[in-house]
Design an enzyme around this catalytic site. Structure first.
Site, short mmCIF file in Angstrom:
data_model
loop_
_atom_site.label_atom_id
_atom_site.label_comp_id
_atom_site.label_asym_id
_atom_site.label_seq_id
_atom_site.Cartn_x
_atom_site.Cartn_y
_atom_site.Cartn_z
N GLY A 69 0.82 -1.21 0.00
CA GLY A 69 0.00 0.00 0.00
C GLY A 69 0.85 1.26 0.00
O GLY A 69 0.55 2.23 -0.70
N ASN A 152 -7.05 5.10 9.27
CA ASN A 152 -6.61 3.91 9.99
C ASN A 152 -6.62 4.08 11.50
O ASN A 152 -6.89 3.13 12.22
CB ASN A 152 -5.21 3.49 9.52
N GLN A 180 -7.01 1.07 4.07
CA GLN A 180 -7.75 0.66 5.26
C GLN A 180 -9.23 0.39 4.92
O GLN A 180 -9.85 -0.52 5.45
CB GLN A 180 -7.64 1.77 6.31
N HIS A 202 -2.92 -6.99 2.68
CA HIS A 202 -2.80 -7.58 4.03
C HIS A 202 -3.79 -6.99 5.03
O HIS A 202 -3.89 -7.45 6.16
CB HIS A 202 -1.36 -7.53 4.55
N THR A 238 10.40 -7.73 -11.91
CA THR A 238 9.67 -8.98 -12.15
C THR A 238 8.54 -9.10 -11.13
O THR A 238 8.77 -8.98 -9.93
CB THR A 238 10.62 -10.18 -12.02
N CYS A 326 3.18 2.22 14.41
CA CYS A 326 4.53 2.59 14.83
C CYS A 326 4.64 2.44 16.33
O CYS A 326 3.89 3.07 17.08
CB CYS A 326 4.82 4.04 14.45
#
Ligand SMILES: *Cc1c(COP(=O)(O)O)cnc(C)c1O
Length: 384
Positions: A69, A152, A180, A202, A238, A326
């Protein structure tokens, strides 16, 4: 241990892993190769691209796969700012004060090293960017506006279509960070009317390390990773075939199961919000009571060290967050808490509880049973 941090990341859905496995093993070809190994890998990527495009209601060629993201935000903002400057000389880049660091740090860098002019849009007390704020801030030298779909840290949902339409009417690119939001909100780019939209799998039960950027046809965008011609010449390297397949599968399941997932998490969220505000003195909800992500509850507690509270919760068997992921021992309130106008003694005590498909009523009940005493304990330790 009970996991209440689904906004930080989610586990991979077993069905997603099953879809990915062949491309980590026997179908290992390089999608740029001419031979059959390559063709098979390329076909997997192109069918993933078509699948993603169908859920976003756009053309397959408008989807660029990236590594996360954050990379999608970087490509959209740096590439869009450079593209617009080349097109019409525009210098201003506008974003809300409540954006993810992948947006704010990119714009700060464009200001410091690339000669652009950043401007930060104020949010209201619920963390929302209003149409009035955007209308007032833009000028004929504005190239790009970036406002997140949903926040978020505090879950607030922005009125994207209104903001995007203002930009479209003025020939300004509009980007949204939907990383989010995509777990629960519809991501039809025609309805949202955005020019660019960042996603990362994710946050919706797909693998980490893969993202996508929607780029509307005709958008001036300059590549930030130069090399081979992959991804429409916009992102050399790739492709990570298995992860791209996983991205598409997780987005498909999210689109198919959205209603069920909302029905599961929203009552749990409402129970948490109601009980916390009722049972814990000097507590406040952050963000909007109604216009928020259905799995997201966030609070501040006065005179509490948020990191200490997380440690106490962890020891009691609950994984929560204080906002952004964080976790450095930074004793300052987050930018978002400051932007909301919260005083320091409130802003330092933030708690984010984000739910997912494995959470149960019993999880929530045991959490609500222990939380008041842990807040009390953190408060007492804070006073000494
Ligand atoms: C998680 C998140 C990101 C970063 O996504 P990654 O895939 O972890 O790089 C960006 N923006 C928002 C709003 C997020 O929640």
């Amino acid at each position: 241990m009970i996991y209440f941090d689904y906004s930080a990341t989610t586990p991979i859905d077993p069905r997603v892993l099953d879809a990915m496995m062949p491309y980590l093993t026997e179908s290992f070809g390089n999608p740029s190769s001419i031979h059959r190994y390559g063709q098979k890998a390329e076909a997997a990527i192109e069918s993933a691209r078509e699948m993603v495009a169908s859920f976003l209601n756009c053309l397959p060629a408008e989807i660029i796969f990236t590594s996360c993201g954050s990379e999608s935000d970087n490509l959209a903002i740096r590439g869009g700012a450079l593209g617009m400057r080349e097109k019409n000389g525009s210098q201003w880049i506008l974003a809300s004060r409540a954006e993810h660091p992948a947006v704010t740090k990119t714009i700060e860098q464009l200001g410091k090293h690339y000669g652009f002019l950043p401007e930060w849009l104020d949010v209201n007390a619920q963390g929302m960017v209003t149409a009035e704020v955007v209308s007032k801030a833009i000028c004929n030298n504005t190239g790009l506006v970036s406002v997140m779909y949903a926040n978020n840290e505090i879950g607030t949902i922005n009125p994207l279509r209104d903001l995007a339409e203002i930009c479209r009417a003025n020939g300004i690119l509009f980007h949204t960070d939907a990383v989010q939001a995509a777990a629960y909100l519809p991501v039809d780019v025609q309805v949202l009317s955005v020019d660019m939209m960042s996603l990362g799998s994710h946050k919706f039960y797909g693998p980490k390390g893969v993202g996508a950027l929607y780029v509307r046809k005709g958008t001036p965008l300059i590549s930030h990773n130069t090399g081979g011609g992959q991804e429409n010449n916009l992102r050399a390297g790739t492709q990570n075939v298995a992860y791209i397949v996983g991205f598409a599968e997780s987005l498909k399941l999210t689109a198919q199961e959205r209603e069920q997932r909302i029905k599961h998490v929203q009552p749990l969220r409402d129970k948490i919000i109601g009980a916390v505000l009722e049972t814990i003195p000097d507590s406040q909800l952050t963000g909007d009571m109604n216009v928020r992500l259905p799995h997201h509850a966030s609070f501040v507690f006065k005179d509490v060290d948020g990191n200490l509270l997380l440690t106490l919760l962890d020891a009691a068997g609950f994984a929560c967050s204080s906002g952004s992921a964080c976790k450095t021992g930074n004793p300052e309130p987050s930018e978002v808490m400051n932007t909301l106008g919260l005083p320091r003694e409130w802003g330092l005590g933030s708690l984010r509880v984000t739910l997912g498909k494995d959470n149960t009523v019993a999880d929530v009940d045991s959490f609500l049973k222990i939380l008041p005493s842990l807040v009390e304990k953190a408060r007492n330790l804070n006073q000494r």
